[in-house]
Write an enzyme that holds these catalytic residues in place. Structure first.
Site, short mmCIF file in Angstrom:
data_model
loop_
_atom_site.label_atom_id
_atom_site.label_comp_id
_atom_site.label_asym_id
_atom_site.label_seq_id
_atom_site.Cartn_x
_atom_site.Cartn_y
_atom_site.Cartn_z
N HIS A 218 5.61 6.54 -1.65
CA HIS A 218 6.38 5.30 -1.74
C HIS A 218 5.56 4.11 -1.24
O HIS A 218 4.68 4.28 -0.39
CB HIS A 218 7.68 5.41 -0.93
N HIS B 22 0.84 -1.20 0.00
CA HIS B 22 0.00 0.00 0.00
C HIS B 22 0.87 1.25 0.00
O HIS B 22 2.09 1.16 0.22
CB HIS B 22 -0.90 0.02 1.24
P1 ATP Z 1 5.22 -3.03 10.89
O1 ATP Z 1 5.16 -1.85 11.84
O2 ATP Z 1 4.70 -4.29 11.48
O3 ATP Z 1 6.54 -3.20 10.26
P2 ATP Z 1 3.71 -1.31 9.17
O4 ATP Z 1 4.79 -0.30 9.35
O5 ATP Z 1 3.16 -1.47 7.79
O6 ATP Z 1 4.19 -2.72 9.69
P3 ATP Z 1 2.21 0.34 10.90
O7 ATP Z 1 3.39 0.62 11.76
O8 ATP Z 1 0.89 0.16 11.57
O9 ATP Z 1 2.45 -0.98 10.07
O10 ATP Z 1 2.12 1.49 9.83
C1 ATP Z 1 1.05 1.58 8.90
C2 ATP Z 1 1.52 2.43 7.74
O11 ATP Z 1 1.84 3.75 8.21
C3 ATP Z 1 2.78 1.93 7.06
O12 ATP Z 1 2.71 2.26 5.69
C4 ATP Z 1 3.89 2.68 7.73
O13 ATP Z 1 5.01 2.85 6.88
C5 ATP Z 1 3.22 4.02 7.99
N1 ATP Z 1 3.76 4.64 9.20
C6 ATP Z 1 3.92 4.06 10.41
N2 ATP Z 1 4.42 4.93 11.31
C7 ATP Z 1 4.56 6.10 10.66
C8 ATP Z 1 5.02 7.39 11.03
N3 ATP Z 1 5.41 7.66 12.26
N4 ATP Z 1 5.03 8.34 10.07
C9 ATP Z 1 4.61 8.10 8.82
N5 ATP Z 1 4.16 6.90 8.41
C10 ATP Z 1 4.15 5.91 9.31
#
Ligand code: ATP
Ligand code: MG
Length: 193
Positions: free
Chosen positions: A132, A50
Site C-alpha cells: 500500500h 512511497h
Molecule cells: P509520520 O510518522 O510523520 O506520519 P511516516 O509514517 O511516513 O510519517 P515513518 O514513521 O518514519 O514516517 O515511517 C516510514 C515508513 O515506514 C512509512 O511508510 C510508514 O508507514 C512505515 N512504518 C512506520 N512504522 C512502521 C511500523 N511499525 N511497521 C510497519 N511500517 C511502519
C-alpha cells in the site's frame, strides 16, 4: 553540507521502500486529492509518496552498514504493480492506495528482504505483507473502500531510505538504491559468481 550519520555516530530511522517515478507519483497524488475530499486529514506530499517494503526503525551507523549489506544480497526482478483500490485502516487512520493482487516478484522481494534482515539480526514484520501507498494520515472519516482506475507502476528497483521527522511531517532521504535485474552475485560479500 549535512552531517553524515556514519561520521557523527547518530542513529538513523530507516526503512526499505519502493519509490515511484514522477508519472505514478502524480497519479497517486491526484487519488490522494480525491480521498482527501472524502475523508480530510493530512495528505502525503507528491514527492514523499512511497511503498514501504520493510520498516526497520532507529539504527546505529554500524547497523546501517549491515542494512546496506542486506540490500546488496537481495535480488530483485523488474515487475509491474497495479494499484487499483482505495482503502483505509481504522486503527491508525490512514487511507491508502493498494493492489488487489500482489505480484509474485514483489512478494518474493519482501520475502527475501525479510529473510536477509532476520539472518542479520533485525526484527522483521510477522504480519502478512499488504502492499500500500499511504495517501492520507489522520483521516477524519473512514474511506469507502473501492476499486479505482488502475495505476500501473513499473518497478525497477528498491531503496533504503532515511526518515527525518520534522514538525511539517516526515522528510525522506534515499541512502542507497538497488536496480532490479542486476543480480546480486557481484555485490554480495561472501558470495561467489
Ligand atoms: P509520520 O510518522 O510523520 O506520519 P511516516 O509514517 O511516513 O510519517 P515513518 O514513521 O518514519 O514516517 O515511517 C516510514 C515508513 O515506514 C512509512 O511508510 C510508514 O508507514 C512505515 N512504518 C512506520 N512504522 C512502521 C511500523 N511499525 N511497521 C510497519 N511500517 C511502519
Ligand atoms: Mg509514522
Amino acid at each position: 553540507m549535512k552531517p553524515d550519520p556514519a561520521a557523527t555516530g547518530k542513529t538513523s530511522r530507516v526503512f526499505f521502500a519502493l519509490w515511484p517515478g514522477a508519472r505514478v507519483a502524480r497519479r497517486l497524488h491526484e487519488l490522494g486529492a480525491e480521498a482527501h475530499a472524502e475523508c480530510a486529514g493530512r495528505r502525503t506530499r507528491c514527492e514523499t509518496l512511497h511503498l514501504t517494503l520493510a520498516f526497520i526503525g532507529d539504527v546505529s551507523p554500524q547497523r546501517l552498514a549491515d542494512l546496506i549489506a542486506v540490500g546488496n544480497c537481495v535480488e530483485a526482478t523488474p515487475f509491474t504493480l497495479r494499484l487499483d483500490c482505495l482503502g483505509g485502516w481504522r486503527h491508525n487512520r490512514i487511507v491508502w492506495a493498494g493492489a488487489q493482487i500482489c505480484p509474485a516478484p514483489l512478494a518474493g522481494l519482501v520475502e527475501r528482504l525479510n529473510g536477509a534482515l532476520e539472518a542479520a539480526g533485525f526484527a522483521v514484520e510477522r504480519r502478512p505483507f499488504a502492499p500500500h501507498v499511504t495517501l492520507l494520515r489522520k483521516a477524519h472519516t473512514q474511506v469507502s473502500a473501492r476499486c479505482v482506475e488502475p495505476i500501473d507502476w513499473r518497478v525497477g528497483g528498491f531503496a533504503l531510505v532515511e526518515s527525518l521527522q520534522t514538525s511539517a511531517g516526515a522528510h525522506y532521504r534515499t541512502l542507497r538504491e538497488w536496480r532490479a535485474g542486476e543480480g546480486e552475485g557481484d555485490r554480495c560479500a561472501g558470495k561467489s559468481g
